[in-house]
Design a protein around this motif. Structure first.
Motif, PDB file in Angstrom:
ATOM      1  N   ALA A  39       0.836  -1.204   0.000  1.00 16.97           N
ATOM      2  CA  ALA A  39       0.000   0.000   0.000  1.00 16.97           C
ATOM      3  C   ALA A  39       0.872   1.256   0.000  1.00 16.97           C
ATOM      4  N   ALA A  40       1.968   1.222   0.751  1.00 14.73           N
ATOM      5  CA  ALA A  40       2.873   2.376   0.799  1.00 14.73           C
ATOM      6  C   ALA A  40       3.491   2.612  -0.572  1.00 14.73           C
ATOM      7  N   PHE A  41       3.803   1.527  -1.281  1.00 18.49           N
ATOM      8  CA  PHE A  41       4.414   1.631  -2.605  1.00 18.49           C
ATOM      9  C   PHE A  41       3.461   2.319  -3.591  1.00 18.49           C
ATOM     10  N   VAL A  42       2.210   1.866  -3.635  1.00 19.12           N
ATOM     11  CA  VAL A  42       1.235   2.465  -4.554  1.00 19.12           C
ATOM     12  C   VAL A  42       1.005   3.931  -4.169  1.00 19.12           C
ATOM     13  N   THR A  43       0.976   4.197  -2.861  1.00 27.44           N
ATOM     14  CA  THR A  43       0.790   5.572  -2.382  1.00 27.44           C
ATOM     15  C   THR A  43       1.968   6.456  -2.818  1.00 27.44           C
ATOM     16  N   ARG A  44       3.188   5.908  -2.742  1.00 28.94           N
ATOM     17  CA  ARG A  44       4.380   6.647  -3.198  1.00 28.94           C
ATOM     18  C   ARG A  44       4.287   6.976  -4.679  1.00 28.94           C
ATOM     19  N   LEU A  45       3.797   6.037  -5.478  1.00 30.51           N
ATOM     20  CA  LEU A  45       3.640   6.289  -6.915  1.00 30.51           C
ATOM     21  C   LEU A  45       2.671   7.451  -7.140  1.00 30.51           C
ATOM     22  N   LEU A  46       1.572   7.455  -6.387  1.00 30.05           N
ATOM     23  CA  LEU A  46       0.595   8.538  -6.510  1.00 30.05           C
ATOM     24  C   LEU A  46       1.203   9.873  -6.077  1.00 30.05           C
ATOM     25  N   ARG A  47       1.949   9.845  -4.969  1.00 31.71           N
ATOM     26  CA  ARG A  47       2.558  11.072  -4.461  1.00 31.71           C
ATOM     27  C   ARG A  47       3.537  11.629  -5.495  1.00 31.71           C
ATOM     28  N   ALA A  48       4.332  10.741  -6.087  1.00 34.24           N
ATOM     29  CA  ALA A  48       5.337  11.158  -7.073  1.00 34.24           C
ATOM     30  C   ALA A  48       4.686  11.804  -8.293  1.00 34.24           C
ATOM     31  N   ALA A  49       3.495  11.333  -8.664  1.00 26.89           N
ATOM     32  CA  ALA A  49       2.804  11.878  -9.833  1.00 26.89           C
ATOM     33  C   ALA A  49       2.309  13.296  -9.561  1.00 26.89           C
ATOM     34  N   GLY A  50       2.075  13.593  -8.298  1.00 28.57           N
ATOM     35  CA  GLY A  50       1.658  14.943  -7.914  1.00 28.57           C
ATOM     36  C   GLY A  50       0.162  15.171  -8.055  1.00 28.57           C
ATOM     37  N   GLY A  51      -0.296  16.261  -7.435  1.00 24.95           N
ATOM     38  CA  GLY A  51      -1.695  16.637  -7.571  1.00 24.95           C
ATOM     39  C   GLY A  51      -2.647  15.972  -6.599  1.00 24.95           C
ATOM     40  N   LEU A  92      -0.833   6.805 -12.350  1.00 27.12           N
ATOM     41  CA  LEU A  92      -0.078   5.568 -12.113  1.00 27.12           C
ATOM     42  C   LEU A  92       0.470   5.012 -13.422  1.00 27.12           C
ATOM     43  N   PRO A  93       1.502   4.156 -13.334  1.00 28.87           N
ATOM     44  CA  PRO A  93       2.014   3.530 -14.569  1.00 28.87           C
ATOM     45  C   PRO A  93       0.893   2.754 -15.265  1.00 28.87           C
ATOM     46  N   SER A  94       0.891   2.757 -16.595  1.00 27.37           N
ATOM     47  CA  SER A  94      -0.197   2.070 -17.298  1.00 27.37           C
ATOM     48  C   SER A  94      -0.040   0.559 -17.220  1.00 27.37           C
ATOM     49  N   GLU A  95       1.180   0.097 -16.941  1.00 33.21           N
ATOM     50  CA  GLU A  95       1.423  -1.339 -16.753  1.00 33.21           C
ATOM     51  C   GLU A  95       2.108  -1.511 -15.412  1.00 33.21           C
ATOM     52  N   LEU A  96       1.376  -2.030 -14.444  1.00 32.36           N
ATOM     53  CA  LEU A  96       1.967  -2.257 -13.131  1.00 32.36           C
ATOM     54  C   LEU A  96       1.487  -3.594 -12.603  1.00 32.36           C
ATOM     55  N   THR A  97       2.405  -4.408 -12.137  1.00 31.73           N
ATOM     56  CA  THR A  97       2.046  -5.667 -11.499  1.00 31.73           C
ATOM     57  C   THR A  97       2.712  -5.679 -10.130  1.00 31.73           C
ATOM     58  N   LEU A  98       1.932  -5.963  -9.112  1.00 30.70           N
ATOM     59  CA  LEU A  98       2.444  -5.976  -7.746  1.00 30.70           C
ATOM     60  C   LEU A  98       2.074  -7.326  -7.139  1.00 30.70           C
ATOM     61  N   TRP A  99       3.087  -8.100  -6.758  1.00 28.98           N
ATOM     62  CA  TRP A  99       2.830  -9.406  -6.140  1.00 28.98           C
ATOM     63  C   TRP A  99       2.946  -9.260  -4.640  1.00 28.98           C
ATOM     64  N   VAL A 100       1.880  -9.616  -3.928  1.00 24.80           N
ATOM     65  CA  VAL A 100       1.889  -9.530  -2.474  1.00 24.80           C
ATOM     66  C   VAL A 100       1.783 -10.951  -1.943  1.00 24.80           C
ATOM     67  N   ASP A 101       2.912 -11.530  -1.579  1.00 24.20           N
ATOM     68  CA  ASP A 101       2.955 -12.910  -1.103  1.00 24.20           C
ATOM     69  C   ASP A 101       3.535 -12.942   0.300  1.00 24.20           C
ATOM     70  N   PRO A 102       3.244 -14.012   1.037  1.00 25.30           N
ATOM     71  CA  PRO A 102       3.879 -14.120   2.355  1.00 25.30           C
ATOM     72  C   PRO A 102       5.399 -14.035   2.196  1.00 25.30           C
ATOM     73  N   PHE A 103       6.027 -13.205   2.969  1.00 21.49           N
ATOM     74  CA  PHE A 103       7.484 -13.030   3.015  1.00 21.49           C
ATOM     75  C   PHE A 103       8.081 -12.285   1.831  1.00 21.49           C
ATOM     76  N   GLU A 104       7.274 -11.927   0.825  1.00 21.64           N
ATOM     77  CA  GLU A 104       7.863 -11.191  -0.290  1.00 21.64           C
ATOM     78  C   GLU A 104       6.831 -10.320  -0.993  1.00 21.64           C
ATOM     79  N   VAL A 105       7.201  -9.070  -1.215  1.00 23.81           N
ATOM     80  CA  VAL A 105       6.387  -8.161  -2.013  1.00 23.81           C
ATOM     81  C   VAL A 105       7.284  -7.665  -3.131  1.00 23.81           C
ATOM     82  N   SER A 106       6.847  -7.858  -4.371  1.00 23.11           N
ATOM     83  CA  SER A 106       7.673  -7.408  -5.493  1.00 23.11           C
ATOM     84  C   SER A 106       6.777  -6.791  -6.553  1.00 23.11           C
TER      85      SER A 106
END
Length: 162
Positions: A15-27, A94-108
């Protein structure tokens, strides 16, 4: 039981990662961003509740995968709706192509279909099998990525010959 507590780090990282992407885009205001992040975490917790298997981390991976690819991921869309952001606006931010894997012990994540896979969060698995399992998963992702990059090569050859 107690799965909720186990996924806290993974979910807050994602969630922090997606929020950072939004913050970086501005507005988008800080208060909106804070609310977005909380809503997204809540939506993810709810969505993953019965799909979190620390003993088999890859199980349910597709179900937990957050994806933007000409379609807005419903979890991101839902959280954005809470702060009044339309899907159209999200596509601009946000990027038009984004894949976020949220798995136990790893987020990539990966940006772009041929982008590199970057690990946001990684922790050793309890039980000592961690190194081996992580290794096999990474190479599996690598293979998949190598497989993906071949079409663009043939595309380059076509441009040369035309």
């Amino acid at each position: 039981s107690g799965a909720g507590a186990d996924m806290r780090t993974e979910i807050s990282t994602a969630a922090a990662f997606v929020t950072r992407l939004l913050r970086a885009a501005g507005g988008v205001g800080e208060e909106q961003l804070r609310c977005f992040r909380e809503c997204l975490q809540e939506a993810m917790r709810e969505h993953y509740k019965h799909h979190w298997f620390p003993l088999v981390p890859s199980k349910g991976s597709g179900y937990r995968c957050i994806r933007i690819n000409h379609k807005m991921d419903p979890l991101i869309g839902k959280a954005a709706g809470m702060i009044g952001l339309s899907h159209e606006r999200l596509f601009q931010l946000l990027p038009s192509e984004l894949t976020l894997w949220v798995d136990p012990f790893e987020v990539s994540y990966r940006i772009g279909e041929d982008g590199s896979i970057c690990v946001l969060y990684e922790s050793p698995q309890p039980g000592g099998k961690a190194a081996k399992q992580l290794e096999s998963r990474t190479s599996c992702k690598e293979e998949w990525r190598i497989g993906r990059s071949s079409p663009s090569k043939s595309y380059n050859m076509m441009t040369v010959s035309s």
